[in-house]
Every structure is written in C-alpha cells, then in structure tokens.
Design an enzyme around this catalytic site. Structure first.
Site, PDB file in Angstrom:
ATOM      1  N   LYS A 155     -24.687 -16.797 -28.847  1.00  0.00           N
ATOM      2  CA  LYS A 155     -23.927 -18.097 -28.086  1.00  0.00           C
ATOM      3  C   LYS A 155     -25.117 -19.246 -28.176  1.00  0.00           C
ATOM      4  CE  LYS A 155     -20.222 -15.783 -25.668  1.00  0.00           C
ATOM      5  NZ  LYS A 155     -19.512 -15.871 -24.457  1.00  0.00           N
ATOM      6  N   ASN A 168     -23.214 -16.646 -20.956  1.00  0.00           N
ATOM      7  CA  ASN A 168     -23.551 -15.247 -20.866  1.00  0.00           C
ATOM      8  C   ASN A 168     -23.856 -14.676 -22.301  1.00  0.00           C
ATOM      9  OD1 ASN A 168     -21.237 -15.205 -22.381  1.00  0.00           O
ATOM     10  ND2 ASN A 168     -20.406 -13.717 -20.676  1.00  0.00           N
ATOM     11  N   TYR A 176     -10.875 -18.261 -29.826  1.00  0.00           N
ATOM     12  CA  TYR A 176     -10.683 -17.926 -28.392  1.00  0.00           C
ATOM     13  C   TYR A 176      -9.194 -18.421 -28.028  1.00  0.00           C
ATOM     14  CZ  TYR A 176     -15.597 -16.773 -27.241  1.00  0.00           C
ATOM     15  OH  TYR A 176     -16.959 -16.315 -26.926  1.00  0.00           O
ATOM     16  N   HIS A 193     -21.361 -12.482 -27.429  1.00  0.00           N
ATOM     17  CA  HIS A 193     -19.899 -12.098 -27.435  1.00  0.00           C
ATOM     18  C   HIS A 193     -19.894 -10.753 -28.384  1.00  0.00           C
ATOM     19  CE1 HIS A 193     -15.564 -11.823 -28.334  1.00  0.00           C
ATOM     20  NE2 HIS A 193     -16.157 -11.541 -29.711  1.00  0.00           N
ATOM     21  N   GLU A 228     -11.735 -10.836 -35.710  1.00  0.00           N
ATOM     22  CA  GLU A 228     -12.948 -11.701 -35.553  1.00  0.00           C
ATOM     23  C   GLU A 228     -13.795 -11.828 -36.506  1.00  0.00           C
ATOM     24  OE1 GLU A 228     -12.466 -11.247 -30.546  1.00  0.00           O
ATOM     25  OE2 GLU A 228     -14.369 -10.405 -31.603  1.00  0.00           O
TER      26      GLU A 228
HETATM   27  P1  RTP Z   1     -16.707 -11.939 -24.725  1.00  0.00           P
HETATM   28  O1  RTP Z   1     -15.283 -11.884 -24.956  1.00  0.00           O
HETATM   29  O2  RTP Z   1     -17.453 -13.168 -24.757  1.00  0.00           O
HETATM   30  O3  RTP Z   1     -17.426 -10.737 -25.285  1.00  0.00           O
HETATM   31  O4  RTP Z   1     -16.741 -11.470 -23.298  1.00  0.00           O
HETATM   32  P2  RTP Z   1     -15.707 -10.723 -22.180  1.00  0.00           P
HETATM   33  O5  RTP Z   1     -14.775  -9.644 -23.224  1.00  0.00           O
HETATM   34  O6  RTP Z   1     -17.026  -9.872 -21.390  1.00  0.00           O
HETATM   35  O7  RTP Z   1     -15.124 -11.624 -21.471  1.00  0.00           O
HETATM   36  P3  RTP Z   1     -13.660 -12.429 -21.878  1.00  0.00           P
HETATM   37  O8  RTP Z   1     -13.090 -12.074 -20.439  1.00  0.00           O
HETATM   38  O9  RTP Z   1     -13.359 -11.970 -23.062  1.00  0.00           O
HETATM   39  O10 RTP Z   1     -14.189 -13.938 -21.520  1.00  0.00           O
HETATM   40  C1  RTP Z   1     -14.483 -14.552 -22.698  1.00  0.00           C
HETATM   41  C2  RTP Z   1     -15.657 -15.312 -22.521  1.00  0.00           C
HETATM   42  O11 RTP Z   1     -15.306 -16.578 -21.585  1.00  0.00           O
HETATM   43  C3  RTP Z   1     -16.116 -16.997 -20.814  1.00  0.00           C
HETATM   44  N1  RTP Z   1     -15.619 -16.734 -19.415  1.00  0.00           N
HETATM   45  N2  RTP Z   1     -15.907 -17.690 -18.229  1.00  0.00           N
HETATM   46  N3  RTP Z   1     -16.087 -19.083 -15.897  1.00  0.00           N
HETATM   47  C4  RTP Z   1     -15.386 -18.142 -16.112  1.00  0.00           C
HETATM   48  O12 RTP Z   1     -14.861 -17.537 -15.032  1.00  0.00           O
HETATM   49  C5  RTP Z   1     -15.429 -17.270 -17.245  1.00  0.00           C
HETATM   50  N4  RTP Z   1     -14.708 -16.134 -17.350  1.00  0.00           N
HETATM   51  C6  RTP Z   1     -15.024 -15.685 -18.780  1.00  0.00           C
HETATM   52  C7  RTP Z   1     -17.358 -15.968 -21.011  1.00  0.00           C
HETATM   53  O13 RTP Z   1     -18.355 -16.722 -21.811  1.00  0.00           O
HETATM   54  C8  RTP Z   1     -16.910 -14.923 -21.583  1.00  0.00           C
HETATM   55  O14 RTP Z   1     -17.779 -14.171 -22.541  1.00  0.00           O
HETATM   56 MG    MG Z   2     -13.626 -10.611 -24.559  1.00  0.00          MG
END
Ligand code: RTP
Ligand code: MG
Length: 140
Positions: free
Chosen positions: A11, A114, A51, A117, A128
C-alpha cells in the site's frame, strides 16, 4: 497441498517509505512466488471499485483517500495455500494485534495505514486478480 494464487498489495504508506523490497522479501522468504507485479497510482474511482464491499463501513472514505494518495504495488502471489499463507505473513489488520515477525507488526503504521492487503478467500482472490491483471500479465 494445493498450489494457489492470491492477490497482494503493497500500500501507499509502505511504498512511500521505500519498503517494496523489504516486504517482497518477507513474502518470498515465507514461501510465496511473485508471478505478476506492477506499480500503479490508483484513482479514487479505482479504489472505490476495488473496496466496494466496504462502502457502507465508517472507514470507507479514509480507506479510499489513503489508497489513492500514492503508488501501490499490486502483485499476484503463488504457492502452497497461498491465500492463508499470505494472511499469516501479513498479520492482523491492526498492527498492535499482529504477531511478531509479521509484515504488519514490522512495518504498519496504524489500522488504516497497514502496509499490505491480501485476499481472504478463493473467490475474492480471483476477483481481485482480475481487477488489476490480464491473464497474459501473470507468468507462473
Ligand atoms: P485487507 O482486506 O486490506 O487485506 O485487510 P483485512 O482483511 O485485514 O481488513 P478489512 O476488514 O478487509 O479492511 C480493509 C482495510 O480497511 C482498512 N481499515 N481501516 N480505520 C479502521 O478502523 C479500519 N478498519 C479497516 C485497513 O486498511 C484494512 O486493511
Ligand atoms: Mg479484507
């Protein structure tokens, strides 16, 4: 053991800090092979499309903003159980909860910024990958 493909992104918070090589090395040392890679600066519209599943979430605006704020390296990774393996290597979404040695524990700045992804299931991996790559760009 199933050889799978997954979709990965380094990212903008990570490319800005020149961590593309360091993160790719962690993926490779973790047993995954980069079979496609390119650097893109996604538009807001591309970030919103990618997204779309999160569009009702409170962090959606912030997510689209940060993902279109600089270059991203989009990759296809291949290996045994690549989807779950990549998620293990990444660590928890919130870096404060990520295990030692994971990419997010080592490099992420916050839950939003973070660093990486990774697809979460075979269906999302296929979608994707197709969002960013044509078949001819993937060389296994
Ligand atoms: P990713 O999809 O990015 O691999 O990460 P993930 O499954 O661990 O997280 P997800 O729940 O799918 O959320 C996608 C991305 O959204 C951002 N996020 N920000 N500010 C917040 O509370 C928050 N929560 C999620 C993060 O960049 C996350 O990777
Ligand atoms: Mg995710």
């Amino acid at each position: 053991m199933a050889i799978e493909r997954t979709f990965s992104m380094i990212k903008p918070d990570a490319t800005r800090r020149n961590l593309t090589g360091a993160i790719t090395k962690m993926l490779e040392e973790g047993g995954l092979r980069v079979v496609a890679s390119k650097r893109v600066w996604m538009s807001r519209r591309e970030a919103e499309g990618f997204y779309a599943v999160h569009k009702e979430r409170p962090f959606f605006g912030e997510l689209v903003e940060s993902m279109s704020a600089g270059p991203t390296v989009v990759q296809v990774l291949e290996g045994e159980n690549a989807i779950s393996r990549n998620r293990e290597l990444m660590g928890a979404t919130n870096p404060s909860q990520a295990a030692d040695g994971t990419i997010r524990k080592s490099h992420a700045l916050s839950i939003g910024e973070n660093s990486v992804h990774g697809s979460d299931a075979p269906e999302t991996a296929a979608q994707e990958i197709a969002y960013w790559f044509s078949e001819t760009e993937i060389v296994g």
